[in-house]
Design an enzyme around this catalytic site. Structure first.
Site, PDB file in Angstrom:
ATOM      1  N   LYS A   1       0.861  -1.327   0.010  1.00 57.22           N
ATOM      2  CA  LYS A   1      -0.027  -0.102   0.049  1.00 57.22           C
ATOM      3  C   LYS A   1       1.034   1.202  -0.141  1.00 57.22           C
ATOM      4  O   LYS A   1       1.501   1.618   0.933  1.00 57.22           O
ATOM      5  CB  LYS A   1      -0.920  -0.136   1.292  1.00 57.22           C
ATOM      6  CG  LYS A   1      -1.718   1.479   1.249  1.00 57.22           C
ATOM      7  CD  LYS A   1      -2.693   1.282   2.537  1.00 57.22           C
ATOM      8  CE  LYS A   1      -3.078   2.877   2.780  1.00 57.22           C
ATOM      9  NZ  LYS A   1      -3.881   2.932   4.127  1.00 57.22           N
TER      10      LYS A   1
ATOM     11  N   GLY B   1      -8.463   9.222   9.559  1.00 53.50           N
ATOM     12  CA  GLY B   1      -9.084   9.275  11.033  1.00 53.50           C
ATOM     13  C   GLY B   1      -9.863  10.127  11.299  1.00 53.50           C
ATOM     14  O   GLY B   1     -10.282  10.279  12.627  1.00 53.50           O
TER      15      GLY B   1
ATOM     16  N   ALA C   1      -9.589   5.456   4.313  1.00 50.86           N
ATOM     17  CA  ALA C   1      -9.377   6.580   4.886  1.00 50.86           C
ATOM     18  C   ALA C   1     -10.828   7.353   5.152  1.00 50.86           C
ATOM     19  O   ALA C   1     -11.399   7.586   4.123  1.00 50.86           O
ATOM     20  CB  ALA C   1      -8.505   7.567   4.560  1.00 50.86           C
ATOM     21  N   GLY C   2     -11.064   7.780   6.231  1.00 53.45           N
ATOM     22  CA  GLY C   2     -12.313   8.682   6.455  1.00 53.45           C
ATOM     23  C   GLY C   2     -13.790   7.949   7.062  1.00 53.45           C
ATOM     24  O   GLY C   2     -14.508   8.654   7.676  1.00 53.45           O
TER      25      GLY C   2
ATOM     26  N   ASN D   1      -9.064   1.585   9.712  1.00 56.61           N
ATOM     27  CA  ASN D   1      -8.199   1.374  10.916  1.00 56.61           C
ATOM     28  C   ASN D   1      -8.842   2.094  12.107  1.00 56.61           C
ATOM     29  O   ASN D   1      -9.615   1.460  13.007  1.00 56.61           O
ATOM     30  CB  ASN D   1      -6.956   1.815  10.756  1.00 56.61           C
ATOM     31  CG  ASN D   1      -6.027   1.423  12.011  1.00 56.61           C
ATOM     32  OD1 ASN D   1      -6.638   1.032  12.954  1.00 56.61           O
ATOM     33  ND2 ASN D   1      -4.664   0.970  11.700  1.00 56.61           N
ATOM     34  N   THR D   2      -9.034   3.367  12.197  1.00 59.30           N
ATOM     35  CA  THR D   2      -9.402   4.447  13.192  1.00 59.30           C
ATOM     36  C   THR D   2     -10.774   3.979  13.734  1.00 59.30           C
ATOM     37  O   THR D   2     -11.204   3.977  14.633  1.00 59.30           O
ATOM     38  CB  THR D   2      -9.101   5.735  13.012  1.00 59.30           C
ATOM     39  OG1 THR D   2      -8.080   6.147  12.753  1.00 59.30           O
ATOM     40  CG2 THR D   2      -9.573   6.591  14.110  1.00 59.30           C
TER      41      THR D   2
END
Lengths: 271, 69, 271, 69, 271, 271, 69, 69
Positions: free
Chosen positions: A113, A174, A200-201, A222-223
């Site tokens: 990635k 995040g 992301a997001g 992830n977050t």
């Protein structure tokens, strides 16, 4: 009649997500950062049903006890596809170097990635450096999944360079803001010949479902999981949401029309 | 037997002259661990560690995989 | 360490949805209109995992063959909670009369879905008539689940009258527009002491997930499933979406902040 | 024996004088089926059908459950 | 007291929009395409109150009567700042060449609007080619106002190259979809040291007001005015909207809070 | 040709807003609460260009100096239409009584703003009490402008009762959230035969413009102006925004289509 | 006197040998009009037109400003 | 001459027996001011104030217009 003898036609199963020639049943990709410990990491990874786990490459902490458990014991490469990322790199040079180390670390497996960040405040991709790094990595034999802006033209350029997946951000890393511009994402999906994975997001389950309903091939997060009050429960919620969104996409939703349509027939009404 | 100083993961690190990358990784208790190594930003595969002698001010990087997104 | 021997704390299971003292594992309620045939109806009902199925009361078609299969053979009252509705009623009188017939039809079971419509164009609830009917029905011993506008004050009045569930519309019946005003819905949820179930307007899986993430206790839909290109697949998508949204609600999502937060640690970066 | 006309589900329907609700439902082949009946907007439970004689211009409603949302 | 003798402190007037050292009272920039004729063009330009008008460079139609009126008679360079654009160019080379011709055509005035398009379907900017062209033009002495994506990193790169204004698209050219991603636009505005002007995508007056409320320095539009049922009236609406949005931005709006706050005092209520 | 001699057809002027037979040039109605002093109140009222000003009825503060200036000196009834409101009333009885006092106070003029609130937390209208009060007031000869929910059915009922204007909330009073449900508002506008005026929830200029673009006949606000950092500037912004939105509505906006449409002709491109 | 063919705005255009850019623009009735000219993608300012002789297969571009966004 | 107590805007207020609404408003310095008055929730127009005698425990409301939205 006996309904049990006459099952209605069941839907055809989703063939799954194919990246660089390998097919995965799960369309959810997860990161391994921000967890309390490796046990929670592994429990969340299991609950998410993911088959692709992204990890970051960092310098060994010299002097620290060398026998402490390592991340790759918790998520072993023989059970998961490990996706090394370049989190923290701000130029093409560092990103390429990091992935060369990662490839060595992972016995030469070429899937990676690529993310080249623009600044520490937004962690928005630096697209000119990303294009440069992608070109070098593809030439060097890497299979590049690339974090990028939601720009349909540059997404196509990345595809033409030979990236195996384009991964536009839904919103800032995040931030949990969800998909800020579904329209641009749709433009990318319409034209893409490689998997489009939102990276992301994502903040909660419905964000993941929306991404899949738009026609994305997968979602990476992830977050949203690691930062939830109950990470393991949220991991499960995300597994369900990605599948729900994918199924809804395949099922063909009803059109949006701001007009009412009765669910009950008009005939035979009592009056 | 004289010693020399290399840069290991960004910090000064002293070794004995003639020591190899294998000696270094061994001294760090990292043999057999999942690490990757580069010298002066060139990746050095583990099979080549025993033959790779380190010289003064070589910049050595030893990395692992950690949690990240 | 062996992770398999040390399972991380697993989430506590959702206690389920309790209406009028009875608890249901599924939080999805489905209608039975607009299907191709009873077989498809039953297959979709099964795929949705629902335990509560709503039906409409209509005059028998005099002269038509009396032995053709009936809806309640496809969704038998001994396996599903049957929720008779007043679809097609435009005043309190007709709605009350219809439910008295329904109660007789269903051997006296008192649970019902009250909907008094305002006009044929919008099928928006007529709230003054709805309040009047609810009062009469509660006095008459019915357990009233009530289709209503997303007005927090009138939702509370319906609760005070004794309704067992309030069911605000997300958007117009059959429109597939999703939740047009999540803010009003939140006001209703905050104050409610009975289950809040979104009724009408859901178009696809993410709409159902959003409703649950807002804190709704359940979702009722018909057209979104029956009108999809593949109804059975969409029924499954909705089952997954309702569970995903509920789990995400219980897991406690990360806050929305328009600022980036790295998933990978800054320490040990390679440079 | 003279006949009379009632309103059945909104349409005229003729029966013989003295016939009961039970006779009517029977003639419709609906005995034992899941139907509910009202006369002049009053629900009449099935046990009372045999005793319930119908009179001219009684308004009878016979209903079933069908698919709806 | 006599209120007429004691005027309350009046707001300080907006200093206006400064581009490349020249200040304009109007913050609205308009295109000249798609009008019925030059008379309508001029009437709309006048109604809009604009001082900057963008035009396109095209080959003379050989053989056509040379004495027909020309656009620059309708919008004379001595009354308006003429902004030549590169509409229709798909690479840096053509864009640079077009603007060299434009500069000659306009007696050497260096202000220009650079747009390098990615494809005919989306007219989305091709950012790599745009960066290349910007670099060449700035070196050649042009004052470059640049149509770009809403990417905050590349907006900063364009600024660093020396562009005098960055002009991110709100949505696709001519789409009338309004501002699809106000968040990215805000990131650009926060960091910009040159004017940020929304270019493309505005559909109606409120879109222009929203752009100004976000803190944009100006708005450029063409289709929203020329394509309206009444172009001249819409031009006036846009003039008012841009000023309304700017004034609201300067006035400092109340915060959004999903909670009620009475306009009438509680004290002295009648009961 | 000389363009200055041939003015293009100018748009027909907006006939203005007619309420209970009286026509107003301005479509903006403003409240008088929350200002620093009467001077600021008057300056903001003037800057807003409004002709209709709403005021609240409260008990005289016994014992306080009786000669201090009064609100109606700042906004004299001979220059403005004074619209007494029932802010702070939670039932029909108090609202009716308050307006009877108001009518006496204002020499019998019958125009009034009815608002019956549901609770202090949301200040959402209590519709059953509002319907009751409206009925009483209309019978008693009042011209009732009524604050209500965005429910199209109850809006029609209020019209049928004889109210002279329906005033649905855009969002909670003082919240500044803007128009939460433009769809319901559109349903009300489509069917209304009396003016529809958005009351409550406007936060900034674009909110007012959007209301007018949807086809509202006017906008009523208080906190958005009085609570701004610069109330007088915001009052001006609102005047411009209401006019901009109205003009855009009359001008007929271009359709929203997520597809690009070039502003510059393709013919004669340079290559 | 022989003639030659140039490319004018993408189409073939024939002129007499020795003719200048000024002659071309004149022949097009565009003298004094707001046009810009390039030959072989090099802009040629109007003062230089009278001295600029055109040669076979020169690519000449003559442009104006038109309505666009 | 004995006094009596009325309720004025929610608070006890004492007056002399036989006094009128006009006397009350006068004593409050509100004559000629833009106020409206109700007694026991019945509006009393100003022309009737001089004839309107107040009695013990009458509930009197005196109101004005103030800023509100």
């Amino acid at each position: 009649m006996n309904l049990h003898d006459t099952p209605a036609a069941q839907p055809v199963a989703d063939p799954g997500l194919t990246i660089a020639g390998k097919t995965y049943a799960s369309r959810l990709l997860v990161g391994t950062g921000k967890y309390r410990d490796f046990e929670e990491t592994r429990a969340a990874v299991d609950a998410s049903g993911t088959e692709i786990v992204t990890v970051t490459i960092r310098r060994v902490n010299i002097g620290q006890h060398a026998n402490e458990p390592s991340l790759l014991d918790a998520v072993p490469p023989d059970r998961f596809t490990i996706l090394p990322n370049t989190g923290g790199c701000y130029n093409a040079k560092d990103a390429v170097y990091t992935l060369q180390l990662a490839r060595e670390l992972l016995d030469g497996h070429p899937l990676c990635k690529l993310e080249v960040l623009g600044d520490e405040k937004t962690l928005f991709p630096n697209m000119p450096e990303t294009l440069k790094a992608a070109e070098t990595l593809v030439k060097d034999g890497f299979q590049v999944m690339v974090y990028c802006s939601d720009d349909p033209i540059q997404a196509r350029i990345l595809e033409d360079i030979g990236c195996v997946a384009v991964m536009p951000l839904a919103s800032l890393i995040g931030s949990g803001m969800g998909i800020l511009n579904p329209w641009n994402l749709s433009l990318i999906i319409e034209q893409a010949r490689v998997p489009v994975i939102v990276d992301a997001g994502v903040g909660t389950a419905s964000d993941a479902a929306i991404a899949m309903e738009l026609g994305c091939d997968g979602v990476l997060m992830n977050t949203a999981i690691a930062g939830a009050r109950e990470p393991i429960r949220m991991a499960r919620a995300m597994r369900l949401a990605v599948e729900a969104g994918r199924e809804a996409f395949l099922a063909g939703r009803i059109p949006r029309r701001f007009a009412a349509s009765p669910s009950s027939p008009m005939a035979g009404r009592i009056a | 037997m004289t010693s020399l100083t290399i840069e290991l993961n960004g910090a000064a690190h002293s070794m004995r002259q003639g020591e190899t990358l294998h000696d270094l990784i061994d001294s760090l208790d990292l043999l057999g661990k999942r690490v990757a190594v580069a010298v002066n930003r060139e990746v050095v595969p583990s099979p080549r560690w025993p033959k790779h002698i380190l010289f003064p001010s070589d910049r050595v990087e030893v990395v692992v995989a950690i949690g990240g997104g």
